[in-house]
Design an enzyme around this catalytic site. Sequence first.
Site, mmCIF file in Angstrom:
data_model
loop_
_atom_site.group_PDB
_atom_site.id
_atom_site.type_symbol
_atom_site.label_atom_id
_atom_site.label_comp_id
_atom_site.label_asym_id
_atom_site.label_seq_id
_atom_site.Cartn_x
_atom_site.Cartn_y
_atom_site.Cartn_z
ATOM 1 N N LYS A 282 4.958 -4.486 -12.285
ATOM 2 C CA LYS A 282 4.048 -4.371 -11.161
ATOM 3 C C LYS A 282 2.688 -4.938 -11.560
ATOM 4 O O LYS A 282 2.172 -4.637 -12.631
ATOM 5 C CB LYS A 282 3.918 -2.899 -10.751
ATOM 6 N N GLU A 369 10.418 14.178 1.251
ATOM 7 C CA GLU A 369 9.633 15.095 2.080
ATOM 8 C C GLU A 369 10.439 16.314 2.517
ATOM 9 O O GLU A 369 9.911 17.429 2.573
ATOM 10 C CB GLU A 369 9.106 14.355 3.313
ATOM 11 N N ARG A 397 9.041 13.282 8.699
ATOM 12 C CA ARG A 397 10.345 13.109 8.068
ATOM 13 C C ARG A 397 10.951 14.455 7.658
ATOM 14 O O ARG A 397 12.119 14.506 7.282
ATOM 15 C CB ARG A 397 10.223 12.203 6.841
#
Length: 621
Positions: A282, A369, A397
């Site tokens: 990254k 979640e 969610r």
Amino acid sequence: MPLKNPYPLLERTNSPAELRKLSPEELMTLTQELREFLIESVSKTGGHLSAGLGTVELTVALHKVYNTPKDRLVWDVGHQSYPHKVLTGRREQMPTMRKQGGLAGFPKRSESEYDSFGVGHSSTSISAALGMALASAIKGEDRKSIAIIGDGAMTAGMAFEALNHAGHLNHPDLLVILNDNEMSISKNVGALSQYLTRILSSKVYSGVKEGGKKVLAKPMVEFARRWEEHMKGMVVPGTLFQELGFDYFGPVDGHDLPNLICILENLQQLKGPRLLHLVTKKGKGYKKAEEDPCVYHGVSPFDPHTGTKPSAPSRTNPSYTAVFSQWLCDMAARDKTLVGITPAMSEGSGLVEFAKQYPERYFDVAIAEQHAVTLAAGLACEGLKPVVAIYSTFLQRAYDQLIHDVVLQNLPVLFAIDRAGLVGADGPTHAGSFDLSFMRCLPNLVIMAASDANECRQMLYTGHQHNGPAAVRYPRGSGPEVEIQSEMELIPLGKAEPRRQGKKIALLAFGSLLTPALQAAEQLDATVINMRFVKPLDEQLLLEVAKGHQLLVTLEENAIAGGAGSGINEYLLSQKVQTQILNLGLPDQFSEHGVHSELLSDYGLDAQGIARQINTFIASK
């Protein structure tokens, strides 16, 4: 003398079709120019940087090998899709990134035919790509479907639901690319992301592998080789994916472009569900992003040479997130039963300091979640006081868990709901436009909306002390400048706060719209009530205000449909109170991306817009 063009190849590669004509050497040059262009572009506009830098080679390889847009690329989350936008005819629009009327920060179907699926939330790519692969088979079309998912998104159950389904179908033409950079936004957590590194780097594994080759007799060398394969089979992700019905390939260097193109060309010829495991870095190509990919995940404009951001106007008031962070640490010092939970948003939700001070009471559950909310319910059943720090858009969610596992059982779980209301540049996928509407209908749940930072602190304390489920919603960024009291005081449950006495018109403001309501009231000579509680409402005060005013105006940074204003309508109707009511809030449409203040103005929710809408309403009668 004209300046030399720094991106000559990139500027004449305006579509994947043109990219596919480039030689291998030109493709290598293209990746270099693309990476440099991304750094320059995002440094000016802000946006997501680290993830896109890590997928430059992958993006070039995908558009080289696959016939896009006929072949479907589905990017998970969308943070990693900036190189894709540049290569699909949107390079010249990159200066408009996340600005009103400009490019969205995430893939968006209405923006480009190359954006096959709109995203913003995590872990949807495999399900969507599988649906596209099945549709292609049903329609008899020869089309490839490719899902590109980051390792962080693999921590969500939805990704495994899709894998489980795909692996047991009749050979869907589906390729899943796992972009493994050991990062989602925050550092990945959980056993799945840790066990491969732990086992394959262990002295036991490497010792048996290398020592066996040196000292064992030839028959035993073959035994050691088989032992090694068996050991790998027990620990590497390949076995997991193969058991789910996927052909597994990798790990592969995600920055080796020639090899990546070759592998994708080979995989293109195969059928059935396949998974390619890439290892990438990254922030690749920008040293500061490589060293701190979290800081450079989402950035405001900065100097690409130094990495420093331009100085912003000094503010004395902290953000709501910072206020929550301080309250959480202060409350934890007083109450040993407090625990903090976040679904992979420790930085964004303000739990970093709490995690340092109280690591044994801190739980980052990864991008899960649903699990976060039910985990909180289980903790509450055993006498602890969980605080779930979650964005409004992500709480959506876990709605079933909110209802069945927390509210139905009347458990003392506090939801600290960040990014409530409009969120600006991130747009509709991240806007917290609906939480008041979907929470207000739930029995047992106390709902509060903070109008400033000090009120937010006191509401958090009030919700934590409440012996039942409670929610405090607050917006992104900072509110009006106020003094934040170190002492914590209970707010009387369901009691509103009169803030200005006027005539004829009463503005009933929920949360963030109190400030523009007070400003508009000066023009209208209106009464202003800081409602504070969406549930329970201050019914006695509502009756008094309705009796003494000709027009009631409700204000909320939430959808009008089913929101806080609807609650006032319902109550006054139940009491047979006949009065004029005007509900102001977010319209029945998804908000676009742009500067927060511009969006409020567009929706008539700044002071001028509020006054204008009220005057128009009065004039129409």
